[in-house]
Structure formats: C-alpha cells, structure tokens
Design a protein around this motif. Sequence first.
Motif, PDB file in Angstrom:
ATOM      1  N   LEU A 152      94.043  97.384 -37.870  1.00 43.31           N
ATOM      2  CA  LEU A 152      92.689  96.813 -37.888  1.00 43.31           C
ATOM      3  C   LEU A 152      92.477  95.974 -39.141  1.00 43.31           C
ATOM      4  O   LEU A 152      91.974  94.838 -39.066  1.00 43.31           O
ATOM      5  CB  LEU A 152      91.656  97.934 -37.802  1.00 43.31           C
ATOM      6  N   MET A 153      92.855  96.503 -40.302  1.00 44.43           N
ATOM      7  CA  MET A 153      92.693  95.735 -41.542  1.00 44.43           C
ATOM      8  C   MET A 153      93.572  94.493 -41.534  1.00 44.43           C
ATOM      9  O   MET A 153      93.158  93.423 -42.016  1.00 44.43           O
ATOM     10  CB  MET A 153      93.023  96.628 -42.737  1.00 44.43           C
ATOM     11  N   TYR A 154      94.759  94.591 -40.966  1.00 45.07           N
ATOM     12  CA  TYR A 154      95.633  93.425 -40.863  1.00 45.07           C
ATOM     13  C   TYR A 154      95.006  92.348 -39.976  1.00 45.07           C
ATOM     14  O   TYR A 154      95.046  91.144 -40.316  1.00 45.07           O
ATOM     15  CB  TYR A 154      96.984  93.855 -40.289  1.00 45.07           C
ATOM     16  N   SER A 155      94.395  92.743 -38.866  1.00 44.11           N
ATOM     17  CA  SER A 155      93.781  91.774 -37.959  1.00 44.11           C
ATOM     18  C   SER A 155      92.633  91.039 -38.639  1.00 44.11           C
ATOM     19  O   SER A 155      92.480  89.822 -38.491  1.00 44.11           O
ATOM     20  CB  SER A 155      93.280  92.483 -36.699  1.00 44.11           C
ATOM     21  N   PHE A 156      91.836  91.754 -39.416  1.00 40.37           N
ATOM     22  CA  PHE A 156      90.732  91.114 -40.118  1.00 40.37           C
ATOM     23  C   PHE A 156      91.241  90.176 -41.218  1.00 40.37           C
ATOM     24  O   PHE A 156      90.662  89.107 -41.453  1.00 40.37           O
ATOM     25  CB  PHE A 156      89.808  92.174 -40.713  1.00 40.37           C
ATOM     26  N   LEU A 157      92.318  90.560 -41.891  1.00 44.73           N
ATOM     27  CA  LEU A 157      92.881  89.694 -42.930  1.00 44.73           C
ATOM     28  C   LEU A 157      93.469  88.418 -42.329  1.00 44.73           C
ATOM     29  O   LEU A 157      93.341  87.336 -42.912  1.00 44.73           O
ATOM     30  CB  LEU A 157      93.953  90.448 -43.716  1.00 44.73           C
ATOM     31  N   VAL A 158      94.114  88.526 -41.175  1.00 44.13           N
ATOM     32  CA  VAL A 158      94.640  87.333 -40.500  1.00 44.13           C
ATOM     33  C   VAL A 158      93.508  86.404 -40.085  1.00 44.13           C
ATOM     34  O   VAL A 158      93.596  85.178 -40.229  1.00 44.13           O
ATOM     35  CB  VAL A 158      95.495  87.747 -39.283  1.00 44.13           C
ATOM     36  N   THR A 159      92.415  86.986 -39.589  1.00 53.01           N
ATOM     37  CA  THR A 159      91.250  86.173 -39.225  1.00 53.01           C
ATOM     38  C   THR A 159      90.671  85.474 -40.442  1.00 53.01           C
ATOM     39  O   THR A 159      90.304  84.285 -40.385  1.00 53.01           O
ATOM     40  CB  THR A 159      90.182  87.067 -38.570  1.00 53.01           C
ATOM     41  N   LEU A 160      90.580  86.185 -41.553  1.00 53.82           N
ATOM     42  CA  LEU A 160      90.088  85.575 -42.794  1.00 53.82           C
ATOM     43  C   LEU A 160      91.007  84.457 -43.258  1.00 53.82           C
ATOM     44  O   LEU A 160      90.535  83.409 -43.738  1.00 53.82           O
ATOM     45  CB  LEU A 160      89.956  86.647 -43.876  1.00 53.82           C
TER      46      LEU A 160
END
Length: 382
Positions: free
Chosen positions: A108-116
């Motif tokens: 989940l944290m990885y997905s948000f970082l990729v989006t950022l």
Amino acid sequence: MNGRTLFFRRLFDYYRYQFKVFHAVIDWTVALYIVLPALAFVIYQYIDLMNGRGLFYKWSEMMEWRWLYAVCVLIVCTGSIHTFLMEADKVFLLQKKEIIYQLKQYALMYSFLVTLAKWLLLFFIVLPFISHITLAESTALLCYLFGLHTTFLALKQDRIRKPRSISRRIAEILFRAVLFSGSAVLIVFTEWRLLALIGILFLIFAFVRGWKKTALFSAFEAEVTEEKKSRLALAGLVMMMSQEAGIPKVKDRLRRKPLLYRNSKRIFKRRTILTGYKELFFKVTLRNGEYARQMYMLLSAFTVLIFVSPIWLKLIALLVYTGVCRYILTLIFDKVMDAPFLIGADKESDEYYRARKSCINTLHYAFAAFCFVAAAVSLLFT
C-alpha cells in the motif's frame, strides 16, 4: 522471513519480469533506430518549448494549455493499489497471516509513493511553463490532484471485490463525472490554501481506508486476480497490436454472465452459421475484460484528444481513430475465432466474412458516433 523481506523480493521479481518483457520488444536495433531518435526529438522539442518556440509551443498556444488538464484527468483514471499477493499465499494465511498482512501494508505504501512520483514528475516537467500561477498555487494544485488520485485508487479496491454489473458500471461513471465536475469548480474558484487542505483530507481518507483493507482477507482471490492483471499489463500493451501473439488469460471469478447471455435465444432466434459466429463474438468480447479495456483505453485517449484539440486537429484525430479502431476490432474478431473448438470451421465461407463485417461495423459505427458526438460537444465550448 518477515513481511518487509517478502515485499522487496516480490517487488524485485515484478520489475525483473517487466524488464524481460521490455527487453524482448526493444532490442539494440529498435533502440538505435527508433527509441534513441524519438528520445532526442522529445528533448529537443522540450528545450524549444522552454525557449518559447517550436512545434509544441505553437500547439500549446492554440490549445491554450488545455492539454495539461486532459493529461491530469487521464493520470487520475490510471493505476491501482498493488498487493503483490500470489495464489500460493493462501496456503500460509492460517500459519503466517501476520507476514501477509505486513506484505499488503508495504505494498500500500509503495503504491502511494509510485502515485506521488508520477505527479512530481509531471509537476517538475510542466512547472517552467506555468507562468500564470504562483509556486504556492501550483503546489496546492499538485496536492489536490495527488489526494484525488489516491482516493480513486482506494475506491477501486472496493470495486474489484464486488461482481461487476451494468448498474454498478453506470453508477461508477456517474460518480466520476460528478467528482471531476466538482474538482473543476474547486480548482477554478477555490483559494489555494483551501484547495491544498481538501487534497490532504482526500489523502488521509484514502490512506486510512486502504490501511483498513489490508487487514481483510475476505477478497483474497479478487486481489490475486487484480495483481495478475497488473503484472501482465505491459505484456498486454505490447501484444495488443499482434494477431499471432497473446498473453495468458487471467480468470476472473467474480464475473457474471453478460446481459446478452440469458437473452441470446430471443436475440438469435434463427440459429444459423452466420448468427452463431455473431453470437460467439459478442459473448466472448463482453466476457473478456482485456478486449473491453483495449477499446476503452483507445476511445478515452482519442476522446480527450478531440476535446482539447483545435478544429483541424479534431478532423485528423477522427480520421485516425476510424482507421485504428477498425483495425483493432478486426484483430479482436480473428482472435476470438481462433478458439480451439472452432478448429475445422470454414473460415473462408461467405457466412464467416458476412458475420465478421457485421460485427465489426456494429461496434465501429458505435465508437465512431461517440467520437463525433464528443467533437460536436467540444465545438460548443470553443
């Protein structure tokens, strides 16, 4: 082994697979004669754009930078929250449930970082050209769009857990239309501090909602299916234009029978060879999400291009779309008819070509009509 180690191992394996797909398509000859010249052309045009000259600068002046808002809308509609789950993980759910739970949290944290990272990349690329707003206002806009995107990703997690129906798809389209319309009003009329605050609230909502979903394992099979589709997305994009190649079909266990399935006897009352081909094509196309996704992506891209382009470019986009759409529909029809149980069928008969022409024309005219309607609506706002 803990959840963090498992996450980085799955992440490394994921990108290694994507690199193999990329390397299989782009060898040294393609890189030398196509990729490198295209990259040099883009960099050269970007430098000209920064200096106020060049093809892209004249195009952006005619479109009044509306293409930037269209790109933002397309980015918001893309992406997903990774879980990096595999079917074999179900065996360890009872004994190693905490490890799977940690894996989903890191994913989940990885997905948000990729989006950022996507939004930061777009922000720093476009920042030199946004002269009509201040740095604080552009940062607030970035914050709002990032929060809106993460909210869409969090809501998408609920969508993959539930069976898809016609009413649910219509409700999703209406919800997106309302949210995008409200976002346009907020961006235009809201003060930048309030806009940044709304974006932060969106981000908090998405993170809290996604964090709670990581503790749930009731939709384990749906998450595994979605992860398989994400893993094969690049391979599917590469092989989309190939008639011979294909990717493994990911079985979606949440699919329902399509609308025409139960009513097919009423629609095709005369069971002939011609109607049999047509029925098979429409049933397979409706039930195969990859075919629908390909046409949806193509239609969305050209619709946005038609909306934001000047009149002369609208006409070119319509002509290009009519040709590309018909070509892809032809490939899809041939792929559907290459099913193993049709081996031995006469594909040189008049019934086959009549069914092929009828099916392709039906969808082609519908998609082309939608693009003409989009062009007519865009002319009203020019």
